[in-house]
Scaffold this motif. Sequence first.
Motif, PDB file in Angstrom:
ATOM      1  N   GLY A 180      32.555  28.164  -3.522  1.00 41.02           N
ATOM      2  CA  GLY A 180      32.123  26.868  -3.002  1.00 41.02           C
ATOM      3  C   GLY A 180      31.106  27.035  -1.891  1.00 41.02           C
ATOM      4  N   ALA A 181      31.357  27.993  -0.991  1.00 43.51           N
ATOM      5  CA  ALA A 181      30.415  28.255   0.097  1.00 43.51           C
ATOM      6  C   ALA A 181      29.080  28.748  -0.456  1.00 43.51           C
ATOM      7  CB  ALA A 181      31.004  29.273   1.067  1.00 43.51           C
ATOM      8  N   MET A 182      29.142  29.605  -1.461  1.00 40.62           N
ATOM      9  CA  MET A 182      27.911  30.092  -2.083  1.00 40.62           C
ATOM     10  C   MET A 182      27.099  28.935  -2.656  1.00 40.62           C
ATOM     11  SD  MET A 182      27.439  32.545  -5.457  1.00 40.62           S
ATOM     12  CE  MET A 182      28.055  31.251  -6.572  1.00 40.62           C
ATOM     13  N   THR A 183      27.763  28.033  -3.333  1.00 39.32           N
ATOM     14  CA  THR A 183      27.065  26.919  -3.976  1.00 39.32           C
ATOM     15  C   THR A 183      26.428  25.990  -2.957  1.00 39.32           C
ATOM     16  OG1 THR A 183      28.608  27.021  -5.839  1.00 39.32           O
ATOM     17  CG2 THR A 183      27.339  24.994  -5.583  1.00 39.32           C
ATOM     18  N   SER A 184      27.182  25.588  -1.942  1.00 40.38           N
ATOM     19  CA  SER A 184      26.649  24.643  -0.965  1.00 40.38           C
ATOM     20  C   SER A 184      25.579  25.275  -0.086  1.00 40.38           C
ATOM     21  CB  SER A 184      27.776  24.078  -0.096  1.00 40.38           C
ATOM     22  OG  SER A 184      28.445  25.107   0.604  1.00 40.38           O
ATOM     23  N   ARG A 185      25.785  26.517   0.306  1.00 41.05           N
ATOM     24  CA  ARG A 185      24.794  27.179   1.151  1.00 41.05           C
ATOM     25  C   ARG A 185      23.501  27.439   0.370  1.00 41.05           C
ATOM     26  NH1 ARG A 185      21.562  27.528   4.915  1.00 41.05           N
ATOM     27  NH2 ARG A 185      21.017  29.567   5.718  1.00 41.05           N
ATOM     28  N   PHE A 186      23.640  27.836  -0.890  1.00 39.41           N
ATOM     29  CA  PHE A 186      22.441  28.050  -1.703  1.00 39.41           C
ATOM     30  C   PHE A 186      21.656  26.750  -1.841  1.00 39.41           C
ATOM     31  CE2 PHE A 186      20.281  27.884  -5.828  1.00 39.41           C
ATOM     32  CZ  PHE A 186      19.413  28.959  -5.696  1.00 39.41           C
ATOM     33  N   ALA A 187      22.363  25.632  -2.045  1.00 33.14           N
ATOM     34  CA  ALA A 187      21.688  24.348  -2.185  1.00 33.14           C
ATOM     35  C   ALA A 187      20.880  24.017  -0.936  1.00 33.14           C
ATOM     36  CB  ALA A 187      22.707  23.244  -2.471  1.00 33.14           C
ATOM     37  N   GLU A 188      21.475  24.207   0.240  1.00 32.88           N
ATOM     38  CA  GLU A 188      20.755  23.924   1.484  1.00 32.88           C
ATOM     39  C   GLU A 188      19.557  24.854   1.652  1.00 32.88           C
ATOM     40  OE1 GLU A 188      21.366  23.849   6.347  1.00 32.88           O
ATOM     41  OE2 GLU A 188      22.967  24.612   5.054  1.00 32.88           O
ATOM     42  N   GLN A 189      19.786  26.131   1.442  1.00 34.76           N
ATOM     43  CA  GLN A 189      18.710  27.102   1.643  1.00 34.76           C
ATOM     44  C   GLN A 189      17.560  26.866   0.667  1.00 34.76           C
ATOM     45  OE1 GLN A 189      19.667  31.362   2.552  1.00 34.76           O
ATOM     46  NE2 GLN A 189      18.754  31.707   0.536  1.00 34.76           N
ATOM     47  N   TRP A 190      17.899  26.589  -0.587  1.00 33.26           N
ATOM     48  CA  TRP A 190      16.884  26.429  -1.626  1.00 33.26           C
ATOM     49  C   TRP A 190      16.164  25.090  -1.523  1.00 33.26           C
ATOM     50  CZ3 TRP A 190      18.258  24.701  -7.185  1.00 33.26           C
ATOM     51  CH2 TRP A 190      17.122  24.715  -7.997  1.00 33.26           C
ATOM     52  N   LEU A 191      16.923  24.016  -1.356  1.00 35.07           N
ATOM     53  CA  LEU A 191      16.353  22.682  -1.493  1.00 35.07           C
ATOM     54  C   LEU A 191      15.950  22.039  -0.170  1.00 35.07           C
ATOM     55  CD1 LEU A 191      18.868  21.505  -4.220  1.00 35.07           C
ATOM     56  CD2 LEU A 191      16.482  22.176  -4.559  1.00 35.07           C
ATOM     57  N   VAL A 192      16.479  22.547   0.939  1.00 37.74           N
ATOM     58  CA  VAL A 192      16.079  22.034   2.251  1.00 37.74           C
ATOM     59  C   VAL A 192      15.119  23.008   2.937  1.00 37.74           C
ATOM     60  CG1 VAL A 192      16.875  21.348   4.549  1.00 37.74           C
ATOM     61  CG2 VAL A 192      18.187  20.680   2.520  1.00 37.74           C
ATOM     62  N   GLN A 193      15.466  24.283   2.905  1.00 33.72           N
ATOM     63  CA  GLN A 193      14.635  25.287   3.560  1.00 33.72           C
ATOM     64  C   GLN A 193      13.577  25.879   2.628  1.00 33.72           C
ATOM     65  OE1 GLN A 193      17.327  28.104   5.395  1.00 33.72           O
ATOM     66  NE2 GLN A 193      18.528  26.480   6.349  1.00 33.72           N
ATOM     67  N   HIS A 194      13.669  25.538   1.336  1.00 38.25           N
ATOM     68  CA  HIS A 194      12.664  25.909   0.325  1.00 38.25           C
ATOM     69  C   HIS A 194      12.519  27.416   0.139  1.00 38.25           C
ATOM     70  CE1 HIS A 194      11.732  21.686   0.400  1.00 38.25           C
ATOM     71  NE2 HIS A 194      11.433  21.742   1.688  1.00 38.25           N
ATOM     72  N   TRP A 195      13.656  28.076   0.115  1.00 38.82           N
ATOM     73  CA  TRP A 195      13.689  29.500  -0.199  1.00 38.82           C
ATOM     74  C   TRP A 195      14.968  29.812  -0.943  1.00 38.82           C
ATOM     75  CZ3 TRP A 195      16.959  33.593   0.967  1.00 38.82           C
ATOM     76  CH2 TRP A 195      16.470  34.868   0.609  1.00 38.82           C
ATOM     77  N   PRO A 196      14.902  30.515  -2.060  1.00 41.04           N
ATOM     78  CA  PRO A 196      13.745  31.145  -2.690  1.00 41.04           C
ATOM     79  C   PRO A 196      12.871  30.133  -3.431  1.00 41.04           C
ATOM     80  CG  PRO A 196      15.667  31.457  -4.059  1.00 41.04           C
ATOM     81  CD  PRO A 196      16.146  30.765  -2.816  1.00 41.04           C
ATOM     82  N   LYS A 197      11.699  30.554  -3.801  1.00 41.85           N
ATOM     83  CA  LYS A 197      10.784  29.700  -4.536  1.00 41.85           C
ATOM     84  C   LYS A 197      11.079  29.813  -6.029  1.00 41.85           C
ATOM     85  CE  LYS A 197       8.275  28.466  -0.926  1.00 41.85           C
ATOM     86  NZ  LYS A 197       8.223  27.062  -0.454  1.00 41.85           N
TER      87      LYS A 197
END
Length: 228
Positions: A180-197
Amino acid sequence: MKVSTVPAAESVEGQRPSRPRSRKGSQSRARLVAAAKSVFEDDGFLEARISDISERAGLSHGSFYHYFDSKEEIFREVAMELADLLSSPLSTVIFDPANTDPPAERIREGIRRYLAAYRREARIMGVIEQVSRYDDHLNVVRAERVRADAALVAESIRGLQRHSLADPDLDADIAAAGLGAMTSRFAEQWLVQHWPKCGPERGADQLARLFVNALGLRDAPAGTPTGA
């Protein structure tokens, strides 16, 4: 930044009801919440003003205080509506008793829908993630939601293990919390912080692969209950 955690004040008539009783009141409250979401997206939490929220909702400044005591309170309402939206794939896809797809496919589709919703709401989610780091009340409420969802996922993992469809050596509670932590953190990093591309399909596919592979899911016939 420090967000106030002072309990909501009572009105002169006593404690204000948490929800309006009339249809008109419900509609006005919903308009305020929608307007608040828009203002927070545009201005962020600190710069958002109650007068701007009221004006965008088409209501008077005084009307705001009939439904909410503070900017903090309505922000928390917006945040929890988003939490409901993001957790909905659990009930509508993964644990839907009418869904007869194999467990792995249900997980993949649930993750796709979660990330698609997060992507649509990335602007406000960025604000929510930021404020949650300072608003103790919001952080606690969001954490309670995360724990409740993780408990459902853990029970599902145990069900898959009973059917010999998931790695039997996994601790279901730890696995649910970690994934669950992996999923939510990946979403924030990818879709808010725009990484990875990467594109939306690629990102969703890779995250789903990680989730399914981590569980060691084995093929199962359609109709196998995920949480049995």
